[in-house]
Design an enzyme around this catalytic site. Structure first.
Site, PDB file in Angstrom:
ATOM      1  N   HIS A 260     -31.807   1.309  32.012  1.00  0.00           N
ATOM      2  CA  HIS A 260     -30.920   2.532  32.626  1.00  0.00           C
ATOM      3  C   HIS A 260     -31.711   2.873  34.166  1.00  0.00           C
ATOM      4  CE1 HIS A 260     -29.317   3.407  28.370  1.00  0.00           C
ATOM      5  NE2 HIS A 260     -28.841   2.275  28.847  1.00  0.00           N
TER       6      HIS A 260
ATOM      7  N   GLU B  94     -33.071   5.701  33.955  1.00  0.00           N
ATOM      8  CA  GLU B  94     -34.861   6.142  34.038  1.00  0.00           C
ATOM      9  C   GLU B  94     -35.694   5.310  33.721  1.00  0.00           C
ATOM     10  OE1 GLU B  94     -31.865   7.086  33.040  1.00  0.00           O
ATOM     11  OE2 GLU B  94     -31.051   9.208  32.457  1.00  0.00           O
TER      12      GLU B  94
END
Length: 160
Positions: A52, A54
């Site tokens: 992801h 993040e």
């Protein structure tokens, strides 16, 4: 630079992710005005369920800082973090997360759950929602509309 300026950079990363056939989520990690990482989702590209935006930004930030602690850092991300990413924010001791669009299905910074605010975790990550939220939501909606129409990849320039 302001929150909107960094979110605009995160949106550019989301657009690049969409062009690569990834869900258009982008992230920018900043500390004291210095950009430590800019990235988008790469789950399909890397064949990695943890890729992801993040997580990738936190990994790059830790590499650049030489420390896993993200004290003094702000993460700008176009979509509200999921449980995995919200947990990473807390565990990395990130000071602040600013996100664009809420995720009513998996969001863990206020929508479904507020993981950083859970007193059992003693986290200190503060979050701010809705920065360029409509533009971030439009990028996601456009991408998924393309998938529903039968395209396996978004057309270039499709994300606003």
């Amino acid at each position: 630079m302001e929150d909107q300026d960094y979110m605009a950079l995160a949106l550019a990363e989301a657009r690049a992710a969409a062009e690569a056939g990834e869900i258009p989520v982008g992230a920018v990690l900043v500390r004291d005005g210095e950009i430590l990482a800019r990235t988008g989702n790469r789950r399909e590209t890397d064949r990695d369920p943890t890729a992801h935006a993040e997580i990738l930004a936190l990994r790059e930030g830790a590499r650049r800082l030489g420390d896993w602690r993200m004290t003094g850092c702000t993460l700008y991300v176009t979509l509200e973090p999921c449980p995995m990413c919200a947990g990473a924010l807390v565990m990395s001791q990130l000071d602040r997360c600013v996100f664009g669009a809420y995720d009513s299905e998996r969001g863990c910074c206020g929508s479904v759950y507020d993981l950083p605010g859970d007193p059992a975790l003693k986290g200190r990550t503060r979050w701010r929602a809705g920065v360029m939220g409509e533009t971030c939501r439009a990028a996601l909606d456009s991408f998924f509309a393309g998938l529903r129409e039968g395209r396996t990849e978004p057309e270039r320039g499709e994300c606003p």
